[in-house]
Write a protein that holds these residues in place. Structure first.
Motif, PDB file in Angstrom:
ATOM      1  N   TYR A 250       0.799  -1.217   0.000  1.00 27.90           N
ATOM      2  CA  TYR A 250       0.000   0.000   0.000  1.00 27.90           C
ATOM      3  C   TYR A 250       0.836   1.273   0.000  1.00 27.90           C
ATOM      4  N   TYR A 271      -2.876  -1.168  -6.714  1.00 26.69           N
ATOM      5  CA  TYR A 271      -3.872  -0.164  -7.064  1.00 26.69           C
ATOM      6  C   TYR A 271      -4.266  -0.266  -8.539  1.00 26.69           C
ATOM      7  N   ASP A 436      -2.872   8.902  -3.607  1.00 24.69           N
ATOM      8  CA  ASP A 436      -2.662   9.970  -2.627  1.00 24.69           C
ATOM      9  C   ASP A 436      -3.822  10.963  -2.646  1.00 24.69           C
ATOM     10  N   GLN A 438      -7.043  10.366  -3.648  1.00 26.34           N
ATOM     11  CA  GLN A 438      -8.287   9.785  -3.168  1.00 26.34           C
ATOM     12  C   GLN A 438      -8.290   9.541  -1.663  1.00 26.34           C
ATOM     13  N   THR A 439      -7.121   9.297  -1.098  1.00 28.00           N
ATOM     14  CA  THR A 439      -7.043   8.997   0.336  1.00 28.00           C
ATOM     15  C   THR A 439      -6.539  10.170   1.167  1.00 28.00           C
ATOM     16  N   ASP A 444     -10.855  14.828   0.567  1.00 30.12           N
ATOM     17  CA  ASP A 444     -11.857  15.002   1.622  1.00 30.12           C
ATOM     18  C   ASP A 444     -12.422  16.425   1.614  1.00 30.12           C
ATOM     19  N   MET A 513     -16.774   4.738  -0.022  1.00 34.40           N
ATOM     20  CA  MET A 513     -15.816   4.248   0.968  1.00 34.40           C
ATOM     21  C   MET A 513     -16.037   2.782   1.253  1.00 34.40           C
ATOM     22  N   GLN A 517     -13.220  -0.067   0.705  1.00 35.18           N
ATOM     23  CA  GLN A 517     -12.788  -0.957   1.777  1.00 35.18           C
ATOM     24  C   GLN A 517     -12.983  -2.416   1.404  1.00 35.18           C
ATOM     25  N   ASN A 520     -10.223  -3.416  -0.954  1.00 37.11           N
ATOM     26  CA  ASN A 520      -8.953  -3.621  -0.260  1.00 37.11           C
ATOM     27  C   ASN A 520      -8.937  -4.943   0.493  1.00 37.11           C
TER      28      ASN A 520
END
Length: 526
Positions: A250, A271, A436, A438-439, A444, A513, A517, A520
Motif C-alpha cells: 500500500y 492499485y 494519494d 483519493q485517500t 476530503d 468508501m 474498503q 482492499n
C-alpha cells in the motif's frame, strides 16, 4: 578390529538396509528420528546418499560432521528445537550434494560463515523458521548449477549486506527471501549474480530499495515486493524485469518511468490506477527477443520495409545452406514475423469506476472551461455577498436568503477551483497521484465542499420558493408575514443538515468508501 567393524557397516549400508542402535537406514538413506539423538552418530554409512535428522535433540552440529561423504546428495535437519549452532565445514567439499534443508529450528542462532564451502552440485538450499540473525555466507558455495536459495520465516534477519550472493552460483539463481524480518538491503547486495527471481514479499518492515541495489547483477527477471512497506523501486536494474508483483504493497503508490521496464510483460499490483499507465504503453516484440535484437537494425520505416524483404531472402538462403552443411539451424528456424508483433503488459487489478484511467478533466476544452466557471463563480458570488451585506438598505428576508444562496454557490466555485488545480498538477500522470489524492485531505476537502454546497443550495432554493409562496398567498395579512428571525431559524436547520451530510463521507459513511474498503479486503485475501 575397528577396520573390520567399519567395513561391515559399509557392507550393510550398501544393501537394502542397515542397522543402528538408534537411527536406521534403507536404500542408503540414513534417518535419525528420535529425541534420544543428541549428537551426530560417528558410524553413519560412508556411502549414504541422504541424511535426515528429524525431531532430534542435537545442540551442535560440529565442524566437518559430514566430511568424506562423497556420495551424499541430500541433507535434512528439521524440527530440532534444541539445535543452536552449526559449525564451520559442516557442508563443505561434498561434490554430489544438491539439496540442503534446515527448517523448524527456532533456537538455531548461529550458522558459521565457513559452514558452506565448495558445493559444486548444490541446487536447493532451504533455511526456514530459525533464530539466526545474519544471512549465512552462501557466497562460498560456488555451485555450478542453477540454485534456488529459499530463506524464509527467519524473523531475526534484519539486513542483507552487499555482495551477499556473489559466488553462490556460476549459473542463474532464484532468491526467495520472503517472510523474514528484513529491514535494510544494502547497495550491490546482489552483485555478481544472474538473478532470475527475487522474492521479498511479507517482509513487513522493509521500506526502501536503494537505487544501486541491483548494481553488478543481471536481473531480476521476476520481482515480488508484495505485503511490504516499499514505497518505490530503484531507478536502475529493472531493464530485464519481465514480471512485477506488488500485491497489498500500500505504500507503493508511484511507478517509475515506464521506460525503465524495457521487458515487462506482466504486473500484479495493488492499485487499479497503476494499470492505467500500461493501458496505452506498447512495445514491439523485437525489443524483447534476443534474436530480434540481433537481426533488427533501427531504421526509418521505409528503409526497414525495404530491408525486410532482403533480410527474409537472406535467411531463407542461409537456412538451405545450413541444412546442406549440417549446421545448427535454431536461429534460422526462428519466425522473424513475430518480431513485428505488438506486446501489451498484462496488468491487474483492472481499472474500475472508482479508479478510471482518464485524467480528472479528460479533454483540454473541459480543462479550460472549469477554470473559467470556477473563477467566475467565486468572483460573482463574492460581489453578490458584498453588495447584499454592505448595502445601506435594511436586511430583509429575501436578501438574507439570497446571501445564503450566494455563499453556497461560492463553495461550489471553491470546489471547482480545487479540482482544476489538482487536474493541472496531475495532468497525464493521474495514475501516479490517484491514490494519494483519493485517500488524502485534499479529496476530503473537495468532497466536503461539493456535498455541503449542493445540499445548502438546494435547501436555500426551497426556502426561497416557500417564502415567496407564503408572501404572495398572505400578502394582505401582515400578522402572518415571515420575519427575519423565522428565516434565520429555518436556515440554521439547513446549515446543520448540510454540514452533517458533508461530514459523513469523511468518516467513511458512503457507498464509495464501503466499496473501496471491500476492494482492499479482497486484495488482502489474495
Amino acid at each position: 578390529m575397528a577396520f573390520l567393524w567399519i567395513s561391515l557397516l559399509v557392507f550393510l549400508g550398501s544393501g537394502s538396509g542397515c542397522h543402528h542402535r538408534i537411527c536406521h537406514c534403507s536404500d542408503r538413506v540414513f534417518i535419525c528420528q528420535e529425541n534420544k539423538v543428541t549428537e551426530i552418530p560417528s558410524d553413519i554409512p560412508r556411502n549414504a546418499v541422504e541424511l535426515r535428522f528429524v525431531l532430534t535433540k542435537l545442540q551442535v552440529i560440529p565442524r566437518g560432521a559430514f566430511s568424506g561423504f562423497g556420495d551424499l546428495e541430500k541433507i535434512e535437519i528439521s524440527q530440532n528445537d534444541a539445535l543452536e549452532v552449526i559449525e564451520a565445514d559442516v557442508f563443505s567439499n561434498l561434490p554430489k550434494l544438491h539439496e540442503i534443508r534446515i527448517e523448524k529450528a527456532n533456537n538455531l542462532v548461529l550458522i558459521d560463515p565457513e559452514a558452506f564451502w565448495n558445493l559444486p552440485s548444490l541446487q536447493y538450499l532451504l533455511i526456514s523458521n530459525t533464530g539466526i540473525k545474519h544471512l549465512p555466507a552462501v557466497y562460498k558455495i560456488q555451485s555450478l548449477q542453477k540454485v534456488l536459495l529459499d530463506i524464509q520465516d527467519n524473523i531475526n534477519i534484519r539486513t542483507i549486506e552487499r555482495n551477499s550472493f556473489a559466488g553462490l552460483s556460476s549459473e542463474s539463481v532464484i532468491l526467495w527471501l520472503n517472510k523474514n524480518g528484513i529491514q535494510e538491503i544494502q547497495n550491490q547486495a546482489f552483485n555478481g549474480t544472474q538473478l532470475d527471481e527475487l522474492n521479498l514479499s511479507d517482509n513487513i518492515n522493509l521500506e526502501d530499495l536503494p537505487n544501486d541495489i541491483f548494481q553488478g547483477a543481471n536481473g531480476p527477471v521476476i520481482l515480488d515486493i508484495s505485503r511490504t512497506r516499499i514505497h518505490s523501486l530503484p531507478s536502475d536494474g529493472l531493464k530485464n524485469l519481465k514480471k512485477l508483483k506488488a500485491r497489498s504493497a500500500y505504500n507503493f503508490k508511484t511507478l517509475p518511468n515506464l521506460e525503465k521496464f524495457a521487458k515487462l510483460v506482466e504486473a500484479n499490483l495493488t492499485y487499479p490506477s497503476h494499470c492505467c499507465a500500461f493501458a496505452n504503453w506498447r512495445r514491439q516484440a523485437f525489443e524483447l527477443h534476443p534474436l530480434c535484437n540481433k537481426s533488427f537494425v533501427r531504421q526509418d520505416s521505409d528503409d526497414l520495409a525495404m530491408d525486410w524483404g532482403h533480410r527474409r531472402r537472406s535467411m531463407e538462403e542461409e537456412y538451405v545452406s545450413s541444412l546442406d552443411k549440417g549446421l545448427d539451424i535454431t536461429e534460422t528456424e526462428f519466425d522473424y514475423d513475430l518480431c513485428n508483433e505488438v506486446v501489451d503488459v498484462a496488468c491487474s487489478p483492472k481499472p474500475d469506476a472508482f479508479n478510471p484511467c482518464e485524467d480528472i478533466m479528460g479533454y483540454n476544452f473541459l480543462r479550460v472551461l472549469i477554470w473559467f466557471i470556477s473563477i467566475l463563480s467565486i468572483m460573482g458570488n463574492i460581489v453578490v455577498l458584498v453588495i447584499l451585506i454592505a448595502s445601506q438598505y435594511k436586511l430583509t428576508v429575501p436578501r438574507f436568503l439570497m446571501c445564503n444562496l450566494a455563499f453556497a454557490d461560492l463553495c461550489i466555485g471553491v470546489y471547482l477551483l480545487l479540482i482544476a488545480s489538482v487536474d493541472i498538477h496531475t495532468k497525464s500522470q493521474y495514475h501516479n497521484y490517484a491514490i494519494d489524492w483519493q485517500t488524502g485531505a485534499g479529496c476530503d476537502a473537495a468532497g466536503f465542499f461539493a456535498v455541503f454546497a449542493s445540499e445548502l443550495s438546494v435547501y436555500t432554493l426551497t426556502a426561497i420558493t416557500l417564502e415567496r409562496w407564503h408572501t404572495i398567498t398572505y400578502a394582505m395579512q401582515l400578522d402572518r408575514k415571515v420575519r427575519l428571525r423565522h428565516a434565520a431559524s429555518i436556515m440554521l436547520i439547513g446549515w446543520i443538515f448540510a454540514f452533517s451530510v458533508a461530514l459523513l463521507p469523511i468518516f467513511g459513511v458512503s457507498s464509495y468508501m464501503k466499496d473501496l474498503q471491500d476492494a482492499n479486503q479482497q486484495k488482502s485475501s489474495q
